[in-house]
Structures are given as C-alpha cells and as structure tokens.
Design a protein around this motif. Structure first.
Motif, PDB file in Angstrom:
ATOM      1  N   GLY A   5       0.825  -1.202   0.000  1.00 53.07           N
ATOM      2  CA  GLY A   5       0.000   0.000   0.000  1.00 53.07           C
ATOM      3  C   GLY A   5       0.857   1.249   0.000  1.00 53.07           C
ATOM      4  N   LEU A   6       2.098   1.141   0.508  1.00 47.98           N
ATOM      5  CA  LEU A   6       2.960   2.318   0.604  1.00 47.98           C
ATOM      6  C   LEU A   6       3.948   2.375  -0.554  1.00 47.98           C
ATOM      7  CD1 LEU A   6       3.635   2.180   4.436  1.00 47.98           C
ATOM      8  CD2 LEU A   6       2.030   3.631   3.209  1.00 47.98           C
ATOM      9  N   ASP A   7       4.584   1.223  -0.847  1.00 48.81           N
ATOM     10  CA  ASP A   7       5.553   1.190  -1.937  1.00 48.81           C
ATOM     11  C   ASP A   7       4.931   0.422  -3.096  1.00 48.81           C
ATOM     12  OD1 ASP A   7       7.664   1.084  -3.618  1.00 48.81           O
ATOM     13  OD2 ASP A   7       8.763  -0.438  -2.484  1.00 48.81           O
ATOM     14  N   THR A   8       4.425   1.146  -4.088  1.00 52.76           N
ATOM     15  CA  THR A   8       3.653   0.485  -5.137  1.00 52.76           C
ATOM     16  C   THR A   8       4.482   0.219  -6.387  1.00 52.76           C
ATOM     17  OG1 THR A   8       2.965   2.607  -6.014  1.00 52.76           O
ATOM     18  CG2 THR A   8       1.545   1.596  -4.372  1.00 52.76           C
ATOM     19  N   SER A   9       5.826   0.485  -6.326  1.00 53.46           N
ATOM     20  CA  SER A   9       6.595   0.401  -7.563  1.00 53.46           C
ATOM     21  C   SER A   9       6.563  -1.009  -8.148  1.00 53.46           C
ATOM     22  CB  SER A   9       8.035   0.837  -7.311  1.00 53.46           C
ATOM     23  OG  SER A   9       8.571   0.062  -6.259  1.00 53.46           O
ATOM     24  N   PHE A  10       6.641  -2.044  -7.256  1.00 53.77           N
ATOM     25  CA  PHE A  10       6.649  -3.427  -7.753  1.00 53.77           C
ATOM     26  C   PHE A  10       5.292  -3.819  -8.325  1.00 53.77           C
ATOM     27  CE2 PHE A  10       5.337  -7.745  -6.354  1.00 53.77           C
ATOM     28  CZ  PHE A  10       5.919  -8.440  -7.398  1.00 53.77           C
ATOM     29  N   THR A  11       4.225  -3.629  -7.534  1.00 51.85           N
ATOM     30  CA  THR A  11       2.914  -4.124  -7.960  1.00 51.85           C
ATOM     31  C   THR A  11       2.369  -3.328  -9.137  1.00 51.85           C
ATOM     32  OG1 THR A  11       1.993  -2.790  -6.179  1.00 51.85           O
ATOM     33  CG2 THR A  11       2.206  -5.137  -5.775  1.00 51.85           C
ATOM     34  N   VAL A  12       2.331  -2.012  -8.987  1.00 54.78           N
ATOM     35  CA  VAL A  12       1.746  -1.198 -10.056  1.00 54.78           C
ATOM     36  C   VAL A  12       2.590  -1.300 -11.319  1.00 54.78           C
ATOM     37  CG1 VAL A  12       1.096   1.129 -10.755  1.00 54.78           C
ATOM     38  CG2 VAL A  12       0.690   0.373  -8.426  1.00 54.78           C
ATOM     39  N   GLY A  13       3.921  -1.271 -11.155  1.00 55.63           N
ATOM     40  CA  GLY A  13       4.795  -1.370 -12.319  1.00 55.63           C
ATOM     41  C   GLY A  13       4.544  -2.647 -13.094  1.00 55.63           C
ATOM     42  N   THR A  14       4.548  -3.794 -12.391  1.00 59.67           N
ATOM     43  CA  THR A  14       4.365  -5.067 -13.083  1.00 59.67           C
ATOM     44  C   THR A  14       2.981  -5.162 -13.706  1.00 59.67           C
ATOM     45  OG1 THR A  14       5.752  -5.994 -11.369  1.00 59.67           O
ATOM     46  CG2 THR A  14       4.702  -7.542 -12.842  1.00 59.67           C
ATOM     47  N   ALA A  15       1.949  -4.728 -12.961  1.00 63.26           N
ATOM     48  CA  ALA A  15       0.586  -4.837 -13.489  1.00 63.26           C
ATOM     49  C   ALA A  15       0.426  -3.994 -14.748  1.00 63.26           C
ATOM     50  CB  ALA A  15      -0.423  -4.408 -12.432  1.00 63.26           C
ATOM     51  N   THR A  16       1.012  -2.789 -14.752  1.00 62.47           N
ATOM     52  CA  THR A  16       0.879  -1.930 -15.931  1.00 62.47           C
ATOM     53  C   THR A  16       1.607  -2.536 -17.124  1.00 62.47           C
ATOM     54  OG1 THR A  16       0.967  -0.115 -14.359  1.00 62.47           O
ATOM     55  CG2 THR A  16       1.031   0.464 -16.674  1.00 62.47           C
ATOM     56  N   GLU A  17       2.836  -3.056 -16.866  1.00 65.99           N
ATOM     57  CA  GLU A  17       3.565  -3.692 -17.969  1.00 65.99           C
ATOM     58  C   GLU A  17       2.799  -4.880 -18.518  1.00 65.99           C
ATOM     59  OE1 GLU A  17       7.703  -2.696 -15.737  1.00 65.99           O
ATOM     60  OE2 GLU A  17       7.455  -4.727 -16.493  1.00 65.99           O
ATOM     61  N   ALA A  18       2.193  -5.670 -17.600  1.00 64.72           N
ATOM     62  CA  ALA A  18       1.432  -6.851 -18.029  1.00 64.72           C
ATOM     63  C   ALA A  18       0.264  -6.421 -18.899  1.00 64.72           C
ATOM     64  CB  ALA A  18       0.934  -7.624 -16.810  1.00 64.72           C
ATOM     65  N   ALA A  19      -0.469  -5.388 -18.453  1.00 62.34           N
ATOM     66  CA  ALA A  19      -1.628  -4.927 -19.216  1.00 62.34           C
ATOM     67  C   ALA A  19      -1.199  -4.411 -20.580  1.00 62.34           C
ATOM     68  CB  ALA A  19      -2.358  -3.841 -18.436  1.00 62.34           C
ATOM     69  N   LEU A  20      -0.072  -3.669 -20.623  1.00 59.23           N
ATOM     70  CA  LEU A  20       0.417  -3.145 -21.896  1.00 59.23           C
ATOM     71  C   LEU A  20       0.728  -4.277 -22.865  1.00 59.23           C
ATOM     72  CD1 LEU A  20       2.775  -0.166 -21.042  1.00 59.23           C
ATOM     73  CD2 LEU A  20       0.842  -0.169 -22.635  1.00 59.23           C
ATOM     74  N   GLN A  21       1.417  -5.310 -22.344  1.00 56.29           N
ATOM     75  CA  GLN A  21       1.782  -6.461 -23.190  1.00 56.29           C
ATOM     76  C   GLN A  21       0.534  -7.117 -23.773  1.00 56.29           C
ATOM     77  OE1 GLN A  21       4.110  -9.230 -20.962  1.00 56.29           O
ATOM     78  NE2 GLN A  21       6.030  -8.492 -21.799  1.00 56.29           N
ATOM     79  N   LEU A  22      -0.512  -7.298 -22.913  1.00 59.07           N
ATOM     80  CA  LEU A  22      -1.715  -7.994 -23.363  1.00 59.07           C
ATOM     81  C   LEU A  22      -2.468  -7.182 -24.391  1.00 59.07           C
ATOM     82  CD1 LEU A  22      -3.120  -9.381 -20.034  1.00 59.07           C
ATOM     83  CD2 LEU A  22      -2.411 -10.704 -22.000  1.00 59.07           C
ATOM     84  N   VAL A  23      -2.643  -5.885 -24.111  1.00 61.68           N
ATOM     85  CA  VAL A  23      -3.450  -5.066 -25.003  1.00 61.68           C
ATOM     86  C   VAL A  23      -2.755  -4.899 -26.342  1.00 61.68           C
ATOM     87  CG1 VAL A  23      -4.444  -2.780 -25.310  1.00 61.68           C
ATOM     88  CG2 VAL A  23      -4.620  -3.926 -23.120  1.00 61.68           C
ATOM     89  N   LYS A  24      -1.431  -4.800 -26.314  1.00 60.58           N
ATOM     90  CA  LYS A  24      -0.697  -4.677 -27.564  1.00 60.58           C
ATOM     91  C   LYS A  24      -0.850  -5.943 -28.406  1.00 60.58           C
ATOM     92  CE  LYS A  24       3.288  -2.760 -26.588  1.00 60.58           C
ATOM     93  NZ  LYS A  24       4.716  -2.851 -26.325  1.00 60.58           N
ATOM     94  N   ALA A  25      -0.815  -7.101 -27.712  1.00 56.84           N
ATOM     95  CA  ALA A  25      -0.880  -8.359 -28.451  1.00 56.84           C
ATOM     96  C   ALA A  25      -2.272  -8.616 -28.994  1.00 56.84           C
ATOM     97  CB  ALA A  25      -0.452  -9.513 -27.548  1.00 56.84           C
ATOM     98  N   GLY A  26      -3.296  -8.084 -28.316  1.00 64.32           N
ATOM     99  CA  GLY A  26      -4.659  -8.465 -28.672  1.00 64.32           C
ATOM    100  C   GLY A  26      -5.222  -7.725 -29.869  1.00 64.32           C
ATOM    101  N   ARG A  27      -4.734  -6.525 -30.134  1.00 60.48           N
ATOM    102  CA  ARG A  27      -5.323  -5.726 -31.224  1.00 60.48           C
ATOM    103  C   ARG A  27      -5.038  -6.313 -32.590  1.00 60.48           C
ATOM    104  NH1 ARG A  27      -9.385  -2.466 -29.790  1.00 60.48           N
ATOM    105  NH2 ARG A  27      -8.881  -1.318 -27.909  1.00 60.48           N
TER     106      ARG A  27
END
Lengths: 512, 128
Positions: A490-512
């Motif tokens: 909840g305080l240090d979000t660099s790991f969770t938010v960073g990975t989740a955003t990269e994961a979402a980017l990878q998926l959305v890029k692949a799906g179009r």
C-alpha cells in the motif's frame, strides 16, 4: 548456472509436481512437510527468477522437449504470467509452514502426509495453468489443481466440508467440461492448440458460429471456476468448512488463477476486437461485477460465521477484478491485475489469522458458548457469539484482521486502496462517473462487515475469566508476514503497479 | 465439410443429445450417485465431440506413403486419452465423497443433506 536459469519455466512446475509423489512414498508427516515445503520454496525462487528474466527479456518462450511451437507444448511467461506465478508460489511458500502448526488440530495425524501431497499437486496445477502456452494443457492442469482442491476441502473436520466438496466437484467439473468443449471448437476451427497460434489463426474465422460458441463455453466455464457472481454458489461453503490453511491458500490463489485464464483467453486468444467491439460482453461483465460488489458484500454483512463472512467478501472482491476487465483499457486491465494480487495477499492474511482464532476456540471448547451448545468432536465454528472480547484474548490476531480488513475497505496506506484508486482512475478515464460512485458505495458495505468484527472483538465485554491466549507463533508469523505485505504494497507500489501496468500493456498490444 | 442433412451430422446430433442429457441429469436429480452418472455422460459426450472430426472416411493413419493421400488426425485421440483419465479420476473422487457423505449423514439424497445442514445451522444461529 546459465543452463539452469534457461530451464526455470520447466522447473517452476516440475519441482512442486515431483514433491507430491515423494510425500506419498515417504508416508511420514514430517518428511512430507519438508519436501513439499522445499518444493514450494523452490517454486517461489523460480518465480522470482522468471520475474527478473521477463523484466529484461520480455516474453520467455520455453519449448518442452525442444519441440518448437505450435507442434510441441510451449511454456510461455509474459509479465502477467510471472506476476501470477509470484502470487501463487509466494502464498504457498508462506501457507505451508503455517500448515504444520495449523493442521495438527484439524486433520488426523496419519493423514498429514496426504494433505501435503495434495497441497503439492494443487500448487503444481495452479502454476501449470499460469505458465503453459497450450490451451489443452490449461485444461489438464486445471483438473490437476481442481481434483486436489476437492480433496483438500473434504479434509475439513465438519461433515459439511464433505457436502461442500461434493458440490464444488459437480460445479467445478461442469465448468472444466464447458472449458474443454470451448477448446474443442477452437481446435476444430483452427487446427492448433498453441495459444499464440490460436490468437493469430482465429483472426480469419472470428465471426463464425463455432468460435462464438467456443467463446461462450470458455467464458461461462471459467466464470464458474472464478466464482463470478451468480456462479459463486460453491464458494461460501467450501471456504467455510475447509481446513484454515486450505481456505487461505484457495482464497489467495485458486479463483485468481481462474481470473488469469479468463484474461488470457479474452485478450490473447479471442482478441479485444471480438470481445469488446462486436459483442456486448463488457456490458454483461460490468453488470455482473456490480451485482457481485453489492449483493455479495451485502450478504456478507449478515453472516454470523467469520469465515463465511469473508468468503462472501471474496465473491464481492472478485467483482472489482472483473469490473477492471470490462473497461477495455490498459488502465482498467492494469487495475484488475493489481487487485488480483493485492486482494490475494489480503485475503490470505485474513484467513490465516482466522485459523488462529479457530484454533483458540478449539482449545477453549470446554467453555460452552452463550447458547449452551456443548462442544463435540467438531471444532467450534468462529461465530460472532463466540468472539466477544476476542481482542483481549488475542490482541495481535485481532489487530492483524483489522489491518487486513482496512485493505478490503480500501483505506489509504493499504494495498486495497492502491488497486481501488487505479480502478477509479480507469472508470474516470472511460467517463463512467457513476461507476466511481458505485465503487465508493460498495466500499461502505465493506466497512459494515469489517466493523461487525471490530465491534464484537473490541467493544463487547469478554466472558468472565478469559485470559490472554494468543495464537502460537507458528501461525502468527506467516500471517503477519502477509499483513505487513498488505501495508508494504500500500505504501511502496513500484513493484505491484509497475508489473501490473507492464502486463496490461503487453496484453493489449498483443490483442489488437 | 459439406452442408449435409441428418445422416451426415448424425454423430454431432448424438454428441449434443448426450451432452444435454448428461447436464440435465446433473441438475435435475437429487441423488448423489445419479448426479455423478449424469456428469460422466456429460464428460463422455465431449470425447465424441473431439474424436468424430478427427476421423476422415477412407483416411489412414498419418504415415507418409505414396499410396495414400487422405490421413486421419491422431491428435484428438491423444487429447481425449488424457480427458478420459481426468474423467475417471473425477468419477472416482466423486464416488469416494459420496461414500464419506453416506457415512457422515446417513443419506445420499441432496435434499435430506441440505435439511440436516439447516438443522445444525439453526442450532448454531447461523443465518443463511
């Protein structure tokens, strides 16, 4: 050493899978515990290694037996897969040491080695679903994890655990069979089972009726496994009557991995154009998610059994994850993936702590509860009338449940806040301000059910003659590790938010 | 696949009939054993769904030879071999659970089990 790191994707699944038969062959609780825990820790180490590798190299493709895909089976690790692998293996690595002290009072000693064997199989199945790049392989691993889950639930002392397990077996098998029917249709239309290959070949036939039927079968089948709102009937009883450690492990991993399967098939196989532009699927998912957020959280408020209360809360929290998926945006999907992780560790912490409460009640069961029901062979359920003044007896346990409860509500400074914050951002980005209001309103329901616990544990007077009786350290330390995790993320979000955003980017890029 | 009439789609019709019949038994029957029978029929129909399209009339095993030009696809058979194992394991586990439920509740009728559970919940004061 470099050759070892090249084989991490295979080791990820093989190590826990091998630990299970060894546990059965040794036929000794202690040895079985040692080998399955070692397997889980090794899997956690592999997951960390894979996470580091995907950070540098992007997507890892591992060819089983060196047969190149699409003919051979491919293990494919992208950012999303590595994130889910971390969640699953990390939870297992924490829950297994907890099991040692916890199942002592819940499972007959001669069955301990079988418990560990089933745990190892379940872990291997869940990891396999996440890592494999082959659609039929997903089904096989799904059934490995499901069958071992049914056994783990049936190990509960209460006879209702058997009925719950049977019910889950029926629902889960229908779900898995629907899933495999869908895969069958896809195979008929494309002649391939490799997920990447499927995604490419489907583009030419995506309007045909078998593909639409496949989409329907897979979506409904996986929704049964992930307990999407009207299909959640198996979940509350299964979570309530399973042994404490099993509940914590399942709540953190089983439904989350099913969400992962849905994301994988929607974004990597069927593609966003089909799902979000040609079909009304996002609208349906949005409505079901809202129904889950409100109805399940509302039902949770009126539960008298603490475990059942948080089981219904799980159904409600799944609603937030699927809500994020329904937005069709990088932020929405990122929020869904983030909440998948954050809710996983939060719920695992709560159920681990409740395990300590159940243990305390079992030790005190000489004292009848307020209704005068004598304690039988079955350990007393953690109902609210037995929890009065619990904070005096178990201050650390109660404080932990309150902290994790704050994360369920989404109070700033906890992991739950971060994912709800990104969910609200995604809703605003989509221009849907009424959804923002819905998220905030449903959080009020979460306050209500967490408050019920606070009121009973902190403000009701304890029965006469209660002494401080904290849960043993073997239970407290793993649970508090996860509680600290919910605060940390909840305080240090660099790991969770960073990975989740990269994961979402990878998926959305692949799906179009 | 040409758009043919009933004879050409015969195996698909059988498949769908088994599928729906199996699912209906699972939902409509209250006896735990009968439910498992339905579940098995439902799973078996999927085996047919996979295997039927893999066979071509006049096709041979996929061994390259100048004499043959039409081959049957062996992969569905291999997949279904795995699915059969899964089905057997599910059935075995389901029956084992039914035995344990019979020992614990004294019945394998779903409504009687629910009634017994509700009776316990009333004593415990659990609202459901």
């Amino acid at each position: 050493m470099s050759s070892l790191s090249a084989h991490l994707p295979a080791l990820q699944v093989v190590l826990p899978l091998l630990s299970a038969p060894f546990a059965v062959l040794l036929r000794h609780g202690g040895f079985a515990f040692g080998i399955v825990t070692a397997g889980a820790w090794a899997a956690f180490a592999c997951a960390i290694g894979l996470w580091l590798q995907t950070g540098e190299a992007g997507i890892i493709s591992y060819h089983i037996g060196s047969w190149p895909p699409p003919w051979g089976i491919e293990y494919r690790v992208d950012r999303l897969a590595s994130f889910v692998l971390l969640l699953v293996s990390g939870t297992a690595a924490i829950v297994l040491p907890y099991s040692r002290a916890s199942i002592e009072h819940e499972i007959p000693r001669e069955l301990h080695y079988l418990y560990y064997a089933m745990f190892g199989l379940c872990l291997a199945g869940l990891l396999g679903i996440t890592i494999t790049g082959d659609a039929f392989n997903v089904f096989v691993f799904l059934e490995i994890s499901s069958l071992s889950t049914y056994v783990l639930i049936a190990l509960g002392r209460d006879r209702r655990a058997l009925a719950a397990s049977y019910r889950y077996l029926i629902m889960g098998t229908i779900g898995a069979t629907f899933f495999v029917i869908g895969i069958g249709f896809l195979y008929l239309m494309t002649g391939t089972l490799n997920i990447v290959d499927l995604g490419e070949r489907l583009r030419t036939v995506e309007d045909s009726r078998p593909v639409l039927a496949a989409l329907a079968f897979i979506t409904v089948g996986v929704s049964l496994k992930l307990a999407l709102f009207p299909l959640h009937q198996w979940l509350p009883n299964a979570y309530t009557y399973a042994p404490s450690a099993v509940t914590a492990f399942l709540a953190a991993t089983a439904t989350k991995v099913s969400v992962y399967v849905l994301i994988r098939f929607w974004f990597s196989v069927f593609g966003e154009t089909l799902i979000f532009e040609k079909l009304p699927l996002p609208q349906i998912l949005l409505l079901l998610s809202l129904a889950a957020m409100f109805a399940a959280s509302f039902i949770a408020i009126f539960q008298d059994n603490l475990k059942r209360l948080f089981a219904y809360s799980s159904v409600g929290q799944i609603g937030y994850i699927t809500l994020g998926m329904s937005f069709d945006s990088v932020n929405g999907l990122g929020a869904a993936i983030l909440h998948l992780f954050n809710h996983g560790i939060t719920k695992a912490a709560i159920f681990l702590l409740i395990g300590g409460v159940v243990l305390g009640l079992a030790k005190n069961s000489a004292v009848p509860n307020s209704r005068g029901v004598p304690a039988g062979a079955v350990p007393p359920a953690p109902t609210f009338d037995r929890l009065a003044g619990l904070a005096k007896r178990m201050p650390l346990t109660c404080f932990g449940i309150v902290l994790a409860g704050l994360s369920l509500i989404g109070v700033p400074g906890t992991a739950g806040f971060v994912s709800k914050w990104y969910l609200i951002l995604a809703a605003m980005e989509a221009g849907q301000f009424w959804i923002v209001a819905a998220i905030l309103l449903s959080s009020l329901l979460a306050i209500a059910y967490v408050w019920r616990f606070v009121e009973v544990a902190y403000f009701k007077p304890a029965p006469e003659g209660t002494t401080k009786q904290e849960a043993p350290l073997g239970l407290l330390i793993p649970a508090w590790l996860l509680v600290i995790g919910t605060i940390w993320f909840g305080l240090d979000t660099s790991f969770t938010v960073g990975t989740a955003t990269e994961a979402a980017l990878q998926l959305v890029k692949a799906g179009r | 696949m040409s758009s043919g009439g009933l004879p050409e789609h015969f195996s698909y019709i059988v498949t769908v009939f088994l599928m729906v019949a199996g699912l209906f038994i699972v939902i409509a029957r209250g006896n735990l054993i009968k439910k498992l029978v339905g579940l098995s029929v439902f799973q078996t129909s999927v085996y047919l769904l996979y295997i039927t399209p893999g066979k071509l009339l006049g096709g041979t095993a996929p061994i390259l030879s100048p004499q043959f030009t039409v081959y049957s696809n062996p992969l569905p058979h291999v997949l279904i071999l795995t699915a059969i194992v899964v089905g057997v394991a599910t059935l075995a586990l389901g029956l084992a659970l039914a035995v344990r439920i019979k020992e614990a509740y004294g019945t394998i009728e779903e409504d009687e089990i629910t009634a017994a559970d509700n009776a316990v919940q009333d004593v415990e004061g659990v609202k459901s």
